[in-house]
Design an enzyme around this catalytic site. Structure first.
Site, PDB file in Angstrom:
ATOM      1  N   GLU A  40       0.829  -1.208   0.000  1.00  0.00           N
ATOM      2  CA  GLU A  40       0.000   0.000   0.000  1.00  0.00           C
ATOM      3  C   GLU A  40       0.863   1.258   0.000  1.00  0.00           C
ATOM      4  O   GLU A  40       1.838   1.360   0.743  1.00  0.00           O
ATOM      5  CB  GLU A  40      -0.907  -0.002   1.234  1.00  0.00           C
ATOM      6  CG  GLU A  40      -1.892   1.170   1.259  1.00  0.00           C
ATOM      7  CD  GLU A  40      -2.728   1.213   2.525  1.00  0.00           C
ATOM      8  OE1 GLU A  40      -3.784   1.880   2.505  1.00  0.00           O
ATOM      9  OE2 GLU A  40      -2.337   0.592   3.529  1.00  0.00           O
ATOM     10  N   LYS A 113     -10.165   2.574  -2.206  1.00  0.00           N
ATOM     11  CA  LYS A 113     -10.336   1.991  -0.872  1.00  0.00           C
ATOM     12  C   LYS A 113     -11.657   2.428  -0.245  1.00  0.00           C
ATOM     13  O   LYS A 113     -11.955   3.623  -0.157  1.00  0.00           O
ATOM     14  CB  LYS A 113      -9.157   2.415   0.002  1.00  0.00           C
ATOM     15  CG  LYS A 113      -9.110   1.790   1.392  1.00  0.00           C
ATOM     16  CD  LYS A 113      -7.802   2.180   2.059  1.00  0.00           C
ATOM     17  CE  LYS A 113      -7.652   1.601   3.445  1.00  0.00           C
ATOM     18  NZ  LYS A 113      -6.336   1.953   4.047  1.00  0.00           N
ATOM     19  N   CYS A 150      -5.803  -2.708   2.387  1.00  0.00           N
ATOM     20  CA  CYS A 150      -5.518  -2.607   3.815  1.00  0.00           C
ATOM     21  C   CYS A 150      -6.746  -2.728   4.721  1.00  0.00           C
ATOM     22  O   CYS A 150      -7.226  -3.830   4.924  1.00  0.00           O
ATOM     23  CB  CYS A 150      -4.735  -1.340   4.116  1.00  0.00           C
ATOM     24  SG  CYS A 150      -3.828  -1.424   5.692  1.00  0.00           S
TER      25      CYS A 150
END
Length: 284
Positions: A40, A113, A150
């Site tokens: 990431e 995300k 994540c």
């Protein structure tokens, strides 16, 4: 499929980080990798440890300089690369975005995300607008990739929706580490919980999982590495160390998911008519 993973310790020198990543991508490509997954926000330090408006200057458009850089690398090597970028969508509007580069250098697709954390040392809500592209797999020449990022890795709903849309592989670029003030025992519980929940997504969906984390100390936060690849029964196919840079090529049998889902037909037995309350924040 042979999958290359690159676990790197980053510094404030963004160009050097990219140069070192490119060298490692070339290395795993020489070793047969067809798909390469990066960690990431891999171009620089994990900047979300503080809230600083000047750090928005690191963001870039998509397409932009990084997609050109990694796209050229993908084309040179004939590999698919999963990148993770700080996207400037418009003035005052930014995302944490994974971009998949096809082996011809074009953008195969992107994922913004969806779940954004806000914890001490992880002040991401200050920087990132939640994604608005949904949980849609990205079709590539090596398969249909369920790319998440994540904090998404804690949510079974995200993995399930990717699986229900036909993802053949779950991929998580990530940046997570220890709170240095926690006891060693608590640090280990958190690291193992992080890996266990993702292996659970593999089991629940009958899909391989690829997770690539950063490593090394950044401004007092020790990132715990432990990048790993799990098969569709959660079996560990590879696990990186906690304390050093690593690049590896891991072979994954992409046909195995079909047989595993025949043994354990979890998707068949879902009682979808009874799940309406999942749309509620909490069942009071």
């Amino acid at each position: 499929m042979k999958i290359g993973i690159i676990q790197q310790h980053n510094t404030a020198d963004r160009e050097d980080n990219k140069r070192r990543l490119a060298e490692k991508v070339r290395k795993v490509a020489r070793e047969g990798a067809e798909l390469v997954v990066l960690q990431e926000l891999h171009n620089g330090l994990y900047f979300c440890q503080v809230e600083d408006v000047n750090l928005f200057d690191q963001a870039e458009p998509i397409p932009g300089p990084s997609t050109e850089f990694y796209g050229a690398l993908a084309k040179e090597l004939g590999v698919v690369i999963v990148t993770s970028l700080f996207e400037r969508r418009s003035a005052g509007l930014y995302h944490n975005t994974a971009v998949v580069m096809e082996k011809d250098g074009t953008i195969a697709g992107k994922y913004r995300k969806m779940h954004i954390p806000d914890d001490p040392g992880y002040y991401e809500k200050f920087y990132f607008t939640p994604g608005d592209l949904g949980f849609e797999p990205i079709q590539t020449s090596v398969g249909k990739l369920g790319v998440l990022v994540c904090w998404d890795q804690w949510y079974p709903e995200a993995a399930r929706l990717m699986a229900l849309a036909g993802a053949e592989l779950l991929i998580y670029p990530t940046a997570i580490g220890y709170d240095p003030h926690d006891t060693r025992e608590e640090q280990e519980r958190q690291r193992m919980a992080w890996q266990t929940v993702q292996r659970g997504h593999a089991v629940a969906n009958g899909l391989p999982v690829v997770t690539v984390n950063r490593v090394g100390d950044e401004d007092g936060v020790p990132f715990w590495g432990t990048s790993f690849v799990a098969g569709p029964q959660g079996e560990l196919l590879y696990e990186a160390p906690t304390d050093q840079e690593t690049e590896a090529v891991v072979e994954v049998d992409m046909k195995r998911s079909e047989q595993v889902r025949r043994w354990w037909p979890f998707l068949r037995d879902r009682r979808i008519e009874a799940y309406g309350d999942i749309m509620k924040r909490f069942r009071d």
